[in-house]
Design a protein around this motif. Sequence first.
Motif, mmCIF file in Angstrom:
data_model
loop_
_atom_site.group_PDB
_atom_site.id
_atom_site.type_symbol
_atom_site.label_atom_id
_atom_site.label_comp_id
_atom_site.label_asym_id
_atom_site.label_seq_id
_atom_site.Cartn_x
_atom_site.Cartn_y
_atom_site.Cartn_z
ATOM 1 N N VAL A 10 0.838 -1.203 0.000
ATOM 2 C CA VAL A 10 0.000 0.000 0.000
ATOM 3 C C VAL A 10 0.868 1.245 0.000
ATOM 4 N N SER A 11 0.476 2.207 -0.817
ATOM 5 C CA SER A 11 1.098 3.535 -0.827
ATOM 6 C C SER A 11 0.078 4.510 -0.274
ATOM 7 N N CYS A 12 0.311 4.986 0.938
ATOM 8 C CA CYS A 12 -0.640 5.885 1.584
ATOM 9 C C CYS A 12 -0.578 7.271 0.945
ATOM 10 N N ASN A 13 -1.677 7.988 1.001
ATOM 11 C CA ASN A 13 -1.712 9.344 0.461
ATOM 12 C C ASN A 13 -2.296 10.299 1.487
ATOM 13 N N GLY A 14 -1.845 11.566 1.413
ATOM 14 C CA GLY A 14 -2.342 12.595 2.324
ATOM 15 C C GLY A 14 -1.372 12.912 3.443
ATOM 16 N N GLY A 15 -1.878 13.660 4.432
ATOM 17 C CA GLY A 15 -1.074 14.023 5.588
ATOM 18 C C GLY A 15 -0.941 12.878 6.576
ATOM 19 N N LEU A 16 -0.211 13.126 7.652
ATOM 20 C CA LEU A 16 0.117 12.062 8.597
ATOM 21 C C LEU A 16 -1.123 11.402 9.183
ATOM 22 N N ASN A 17 -2.111 12.182 9.574
ATOM 23 C CA ASN A 17 -3.267 11.604 10.249
ATOM 24 C C ASN A 17 -4.219 10.920 9.281
ATOM 25 N N GLN A 18 -4.279 11.389 8.053
ATOM 26 C CA GLN A 18 -5.032 10.671 7.026
ATOM 27 C C GLN A 18 -4.385 9.326 6.754
ATOM 28 N N MET A 19 -3.053 9.308 6.707
ATOM 29 C CA MET A 19 -2.345 8.045 6.497
ATOM 30 C C MET A 19 -2.479 7.133 7.709
ATOM 31 N N ARG A 20 -2.522 7.710 8.885
ATOM 32 C CA ARG A 20 -2.671 6.908 10.106
ATOM 33 C C ARG A 20 -3.971 6.109 10.060
ATOM 34 N N ALA A 21 -5.067 6.788 9.738
ATOM 35 C CA ALA A 21 -6.356 6.098 9.644
ATOM 36 C C ALA A 21 -6.330 5.053 8.533
ATOM 37 N N ALA A 22 -5.689 5.382 7.426
ATOM 38 C CA ALA A 22 -5.629 4.451 6.299
ATOM 39 C C ALA A 22 -4.866 3.180 6.659
ATOM 40 N N ILE A 23 -3.794 3.314 7.415
ATOM 41 C CA ILE A 23 -3.015 2.144 7.832
ATOM 42 C C ILE A 23 -3.887 1.223 8.693
ATOM 43 N N CYS A 24 -4.681 1.818 9.574
ATOM 44 C CA CYS A 24 -5.600 1.012 10.394
ATOM 45 C C CYS A 24 -6.576 0.248 9.508
ATOM 46 N N ASP A 25 -7.090 0.923 8.486
ATOM 47 C CA ASP A 25 -8.029 0.273 7.559
ATOM 48 C C ASP A 25 -7.370 -0.882 6.821
ATOM 49 N N HIS A 41 -0.912 -4.016 -5.376
ATOM 50 C CA HIS A 41 -0.420 -2.748 -4.832
ATOM 51 C C HIS A 41 -1.540 -1.712 -4.867
ATOM 52 N N PHE A 42 -1.958 -1.221 -3.678
ATOM 53 C CA PHE A 42 -2.947 -0.151 -3.588
ATOM 54 C C PHE A 42 -2.238 1.198 -3.685
ATOM 55 N N THR A 43 -2.640 2.022 -4.651
ATOM 56 C CA THR A 43 -2.019 3.330 -4.839
ATOM 57 C C THR A 43 -2.700 4.431 -4.041
ATOM 58 N N LYS A 44 -3.890 4.173 -3.539
ATOM 59 C CA LYS A 44 -4.618 5.129 -2.698
ATOM 60 C C LYS A 44 -5.170 4.378 -1.492
ATOM 61 N N THR A 45 -5.202 5.046 -0.343
ATOM 62 C CA THR A 45 -5.689 4.378 0.859
ATOM 63 C C THR A 45 -6.652 5.228 1.674
ATOM 64 N N ASP A 46 -6.871 6.470 1.284
ATOM 65 C CA ASP A 46 -7.716 7.354 2.088
ATOM 66 C C ASP A 46 -9.188 6.948 2.003
ATOM 67 N N THR A 47 -9.819 6.800 3.150
ATOM 68 C CA THR A 47 -11.250 6.458 3.279
ATOM 69 C C THR A 47 -11.658 5.340 2.322
#
Length: 476
Positions: free
Chosen positions: A102-117, A211-217
């Motif tokens: 996974v490649s997270c996108n956005g700021g730190l806290n957006q990525m934090r939530a995405a990692i949990c998901d 490979h996920f290129t986006k992870t937000d919400t």
Amino acid sequence: MGSESRGERHHGLKPYAEGKVKSRSKFKVWMIRMTTTVLLWTCVLQLTALGHTWVPRVWNGRPSCSSPSDVPIQGQQSTSAIVKKFVHSPKRIYNNNGYLMVSCNGGLNQMRAAICDMVAVVRYLNVTLIVPELDKSSFWSDPSEFQDIFDVDHFITSLRDEVRILKELPPRLKWRVEKGSVYTMPPVSWSDISYYENQILSLIKKHKIVHFTKTDTRLANNALPLEIQKLRCRVNFAALKFTSQIEELGRRVIRILHQNGPFLVLHLRYEMDMLAFSGCTHGCTNEEAEELTRMRYAYPWWKEKVIDSAFKRKDGLCPLTPEETALVLRALDIDHRIQVYIAAGEIYGGERRMRALSEAFPNLNHSSQMAALDYMVSLASDIFVPTYDGNMAKVVEGHRRFLGFKKTITLDRKVLVDLIDQYTNGTLAWEDFSSSIKAAHATRLGRPTRRVTIPDRPKEEDYFYANPHECLREAW
């Protein structure tokens, strides 16, 4: 079996201290011990031979996601003496269906939530997660790797009873990444777990690596199995621990603030990028408004270009200005002597825009513009006040609920701008202004409540990470 054998040794077979014991009984005991030994060694040899081949475990058995009382609390690790040491559980055994990058996108806290998901998705699909890659191409151009921000070893080992996480792909598969022969895609936003089970799992089984290129919400707020919701909480509140260097710096800052009395963290979203993105220019000069417009058009991934700032502000969709924020805090009777820690980047307009706030609250501190440090200080604060409902505001609000429903004032901006305009144009007296603001926020202090769900409109419903009520102890 270990506990059973210990119980047997103390409570079952007793020493032959009294009377005579028939040889047949001795022989039976000897046979039982020999049979047990053989079975144990057989199990050990089979597990050794299996190596990395995993056997599935029934998910509906023993609850595996820790309750709030079982997990370490990141904010309290820095501020409280009552911290439980995290004890790593044995590795979970399951058949590996493939690998997810996974490649997270956005700021730190957006990525934090995405990692949990993503951890929750991996757990449900029985696949292996490669340590997520953090966003390096966004507006902030932050070159940090996962291990620069989070304790990667703790992340891996603290979740090993749920998922298998590797720092990199096995050598036999790495060449596929180097040659660009990996199936790449962005998952659909706000998807429920059936989407991942019915569509993504088959792709992983087919290609071995996805490979996920986006992870937000990319995972729904609601209508998910309780085990998934609790695992999202466990990752957020226990597994995503900052590095020891960041933790130590946070502890120092928090200790200094506490030594000087109570403190309020103000998440003042008034940076240049936020104003350009939102199109909110209230209080800006004509030159500043033009500069913000040019910036908005310069970034193609910001889709909305023509924005009516006045209309958006009236609808409560703009961050409060520093001047508006000063008025609101005064109206809420926040002690002017309280320390105010500004958790934000560089405030657009500089000292000119911060003058009213610094005059109203002279004990003002600004952070070193480090998002991880701001997060820690925000968790530890006596009061947390975000002026806009961005990712940090939401994730911190939910984490503070988990820490015991610590006071968080979520501002109703639509109500506020109307009251502020009435007060500034002289049609509303200060006493009425203050009492109206207090009344409007009497139930917006971070107390126990259920999330508002809006089927088919996930963007408009309450965000899971702002109020993960499935993981909270108190009733609502």
